[in-house]
Scaffold this active site. Structure first.
Site, PDB file in Angstrom:
ATOM      1  N   CYS A  46       0.837  -1.210   0.000  1.00  0.00           N
ATOM      2  CA  CYS A  46       0.000   0.000   0.000  1.00  0.00           C
ATOM      3  C   CYS A  46       0.868   1.254   0.000  1.00  0.00           C
ATOM      4  O   CYS A  46       1.813   1.356   0.768  1.00  0.00           O
ATOM      5  CB  CYS A  46      -0.909  -0.033   1.227  1.00  0.00           C
ATOM      6  SG  CYS A  46      -1.791   1.506   1.527  1.00  0.00           S
ATOM      7  N   CYS A 102      -6.115   0.803   7.036  1.00  0.00           N
ATOM      8  CA  CYS A 102      -5.075   1.639   6.445  1.00  0.00           C
ATOM      9  C   CYS A 102      -4.850   2.885   7.308  1.00  0.00           C
ATOM     10  O   CYS A 102      -3.709   3.273   7.579  1.00  0.00           O
ATOM     11  CB  CYS A 102      -5.490   2.037   5.035  1.00  0.00           C
ATOM     12  SG  CYS A 102      -4.180   2.758   4.046  1.00  0.00           S
TER      13      CYS A 102
HETATM   14 ZN   LIG Z   1      -2.787   0.949   3.467  1.00  0.00          ZN
END
Ligand SMILES: [Zn+2]
Length: 289
Positions: free
Chosen positions: A238, A269
């Site tokens: 990510c 996240c």
């Molecule tokens: Zn993330």
């Protein structure tokens, strides 16, 4: 919301949904028909999941609603508003704090516990529909565990493409009996269903079906010895939080023409980014650590 009954649905409807849900839990993977009601959203927008959530949510529950892993999409916001107002419950985006989570097409990255329920919105509950159009016939096939045509379907994929190309709605064998559609979650999420602590409920409003995967149930994706089931893999991780073990979504920047990859689970996240900034956050375990 005084003009409405608690939980929006009338008491008889909630009782029926609870009874059908208990039956679904007693027969893992079996699709139980129920009298799906008209809801204030269109069928196909999560009415099955919504009716399940409304029927099982009590005042002490804490609710989370996600759409493709995202708490902030329009659909998730509207469902959350309706459920929280009609069931008078608090809401959260934190997977660990929720007791009931309604989801469209994702399982959260943080492992859920025995005290939590995950409710899936299901567009098409019949896993055999791709190989058999007749409802009467698919019910016979389930009863007799006659799944040969599904196996042939997977085999044909291999002959054509040298791999099984089903990317979502991946068929799974539940409790060694019924083949079941885990709703359109990515393959990445399918292993999370196996021997979990959590109760998984599936509601299909348009097709009027409820089914369930109870805690500690074997859930095995269909596969061949020489063509084992695999999950999506992502290179690079990510770009917001740096996680390398989450399901990523591609985002296309029209101005620069670049592609970016971010966690689909926005709550997870966010927590990872807070942690990187030195804040104290509690992040749940992975599903199979
Ligand atoms: Zn993330």
């Amino acid at each position: 919301m005084n003009a409405y009954n608690y939980g929006f649905l009338d008491e008889n409807t909630k009782k029926e949904i609870r009874r059908k849900t208990l039956k679904a839990i007693a027969i893992p993977g079996y699709q139980v028909p129920f009298g799906s009601r008209e809801m204030p959203i269109a069928r196909g927008w999560g009415t099955g999941g919504l009716q399940l959530t409304l029927a099982i949510t009590g005042k002490k529950d804490v609710l989370k609603v996600i759409d493709q892993g995202n708490d902030d999409s329009v659909n998730a916001c509207n469902l959350r508003e309706l459920i929280s107002r009609s069931c008078e419950v608090d809401t959260t985006v934190d997977t660990l704090k929720a007791t009931v989570i309604q989801t469209r097409h994702r399982i959260p990255e943080e492992r859920m516990s025995a005290d939590q329920v995950l409710v899936f919105q299901v567009p098409q509950p019949e896993v055999l529909r791709t190989v058999e159009p007749s409802e009467q016939e698919t019910r016979r096939m389930h009863a007799e565990r006659d799944y040969s045509r599904m196996w042939v379907h997977l085999y044909e994929d291999i002959v054509k493409w040298n791999e099984i190309r089903i990317s979502y709605d991946y068929p799974v064998l539940v409790g060694s009996h019924y083949i079941c559609d885990p709703s359109p979650i990515p393959r990445f999420d399918v292993p999370k269903l196996h021997q979990a602590d959590t109760l998984f409920l599936f509601g299909a409003g348009r097709e009027k079906r409820i089914y369930a995967i109870p805690p500690h149930t074997d859930v095995v994706p269909l596969q061949f010895e020489d063509f084992p089931f695999t999950v999506e893999s992502f290179e690079g991780g990510c770009e917001k939080c740096g996680s390398k073990n989450t399901y990523l979504e591609e985002s296309f920047d029209r101005n620069s023409g670049e592609r970016h990859y971010y966690c689909s689970d926005t709550s997870y996240c966010g927590k990872k980014q807070q942690e990187a900034e030195g804040e104290t956050v509690s992040i749940g375990a992975e599903w199979h650590e």
